[in-house]
Design a protein around this motif. Structure first.
Motif, mmCIF file in Angstrom:
data_model
loop_
_atom_site.group_PDB
_atom_site.id
_atom_site.type_symbol
_atom_site.label_atom_id
_atom_site.label_comp_id
_atom_site.label_asym_id
_atom_site.label_seq_id
_atom_site.Cartn_x
_atom_site.Cartn_y
_atom_site.Cartn_z
ATOM 1 N N ALA A 85 25.999 20.794 51.877
ATOM 2 C CA ALA A 85 27.149 20.067 51.340
ATOM 3 C C ALA A 85 26.808 18.827 50.956
ATOM 4 N N ARG A 86 27.132 18.288 49.663
ATOM 5 C CA ARG A 86 26.801 17.146 49.200
ATOM 6 C C ARG A 86 26.875 16.022 50.119
ATOM 7 N N GLU A 87 28.231 15.954 50.667
ATOM 8 C CA GLU A 87 28.519 14.774 51.519
ATOM 9 C C GLU A 87 27.552 14.537 52.743
ATOM 10 N N GLU A 88 27.032 15.840 53.329
ATOM 11 C CA GLU A 88 26.041 15.665 54.421
ATOM 12 C C GLU A 88 24.700 15.189 53.760
ATOM 13 N N ARG A 89 24.377 15.602 52.595
ATOM 14 C CA ARG A 89 23.167 14.986 52.100
ATOM 15 C C ARG A 89 23.264 13.526 51.559
ATOM 16 N N ALA A 90 24.502 12.882 51.378
ATOM 17 C CA ALA A 90 24.651 11.604 51.124
ATOM 18 C C ALA A 90 24.500 10.648 52.467
ATOM 19 N N ARG A 91 24.558 11.412 53.571
ATOM 20 C CA ARG A 91 24.614 10.555 54.700
ATOM 21 C C ARG A 91 23.148 10.242 55.329
ATOM 22 N N ARG A 107 17.642 11.963 53.065
ATOM 23 C CA ARG A 107 18.195 10.894 54.134
ATOM 24 C C ARG A 107 18.055 11.071 55.513
ATOM 25 N N SER A 152 33.985 23.547 45.765
ATOM 26 C CA SER A 152 33.396 22.800 47.224
ATOM 27 C C SER A 152 32.166 23.411 47.579
ATOM 28 N N GLY A 156 26.956 20.047 42.505
ATOM 29 C CA GLY A 156 28.119 19.226 41.736
ATOM 30 C C GLY A 156 28.144 19.648 40.319
#
Length: 261
Positions: A39-45, A76, A195, A200
């Protein structure tokens, strides 16, 4: 044994790597926590781990390397001398520099590699290569590996161990496989592919299309589309798959395990 938490941290667009990482983490703790870097949002955290935690990491192998994503996969994550077990999965060909690349990235971010595994999973492009894996034989090897990791952590000197895995530096050049799926007229615009795409590469405003500059050819969108609307068009892809199956259906490769010494 450590007093912290066990984490299963993986990038797994089509589920092969996740199967191994979660099986291993679950054998090491009944309360293991998953972190899905697909999930892109997890990699961004930012994900921070302490010296008493144990992190089981995993990613698939694409052409002998880790998947080449903008921003990376593990960049990250932050450890504090945190013990880590590195894992890669591949489609019965070879894992080449991917396991070493994973180790190098994660150890540069504060993790202390204690063990590593290279596992066979279904090939991204063929449902026949690596079909059904992990199977019973693989899962028995996972149990053996979990016992080995546990025994290593029970040694009083485990923090001084050094892990060596196969691979070369500099790594082999990252190679793009120009396999780009797209949607057809049966697309219902359900956005499942949008999703699920880890790169992306599928615009929400045009879910039938694919940004070939971002696509990593993981085919997660093809395998997650409930309408079966996404595919790789043209005759070249079936011919490539036929060639892969001719080379990789046999012999069966087995997992390879490595422990720090």
């Amino acid at each position: 044994m450590l007093q912290g938490k066990v984490y299963g941290v993986y990038f797994s667009p089509t589920g092969g790597t996740r199967a191994y990482v979660t099986a291993l983490a679950g054998l090491l703790s009944c309360e293991a926590e998953e972190i899905d870097l697909t999930a892109r949002e997890e990699r961004a955290r930012d994900h921070v781990f302490g010296p008493e935690d144990l992190v089981i990491l995993g990613a698939p192998v694409y052409a002998g390397r880790l998947p080449q994503l903008e921003g990376g996969i593990f960049e990250r994550l932050r450890g504090d001398g945190t013990p880590a077990v590195f894992n890669v999965s591949y489609g019965n060909r070879a894992f080449e520099d991917a396991l070493l690349e994973e180790q190098d990235i994660c150890q540069a971010h504060g993790f202390h590699g204690i063990a590593a595994g290279a596992w066979i999973a279904p090939h991204t492009f063929s449902g026949r290569i690596g079909s059904g894996r992990p199977d019973g034989t693989d899962l028995e090897k996972v149990r053996e590996f979990a016992a080995g990791v546990r025994a290593l952590l029970e040694r009083p000197d485990w923090r001084s161990c050094r892990l060596t895995v196969p691979g070369d530096r500099p790594y082999r050049p990252a190679r793009r496989v120009e396999v780009y799926p797209a949607g057809d007229e049966s697309c219902t615009r359900c956005m499942a592919c949008v999703s699920r795409c880890p790169a992306g590469a599928i615009p929400p405003e045009s879910p039938r299309s694919t940004d070939t500059g971002r696509c990593i050819s993981c085919l997660a969108c093809v395998k997650s589309c409930p309408a079966g609307a996404r595919a790789v068009a043209g005759p070249a892809f079936p011919k490539m798959v036929e060639g892969l199956e001719g080379r990789l259906l046999s012999p069966r490769r087995e997992p390879e395990l490595y422990y720090g010494r």
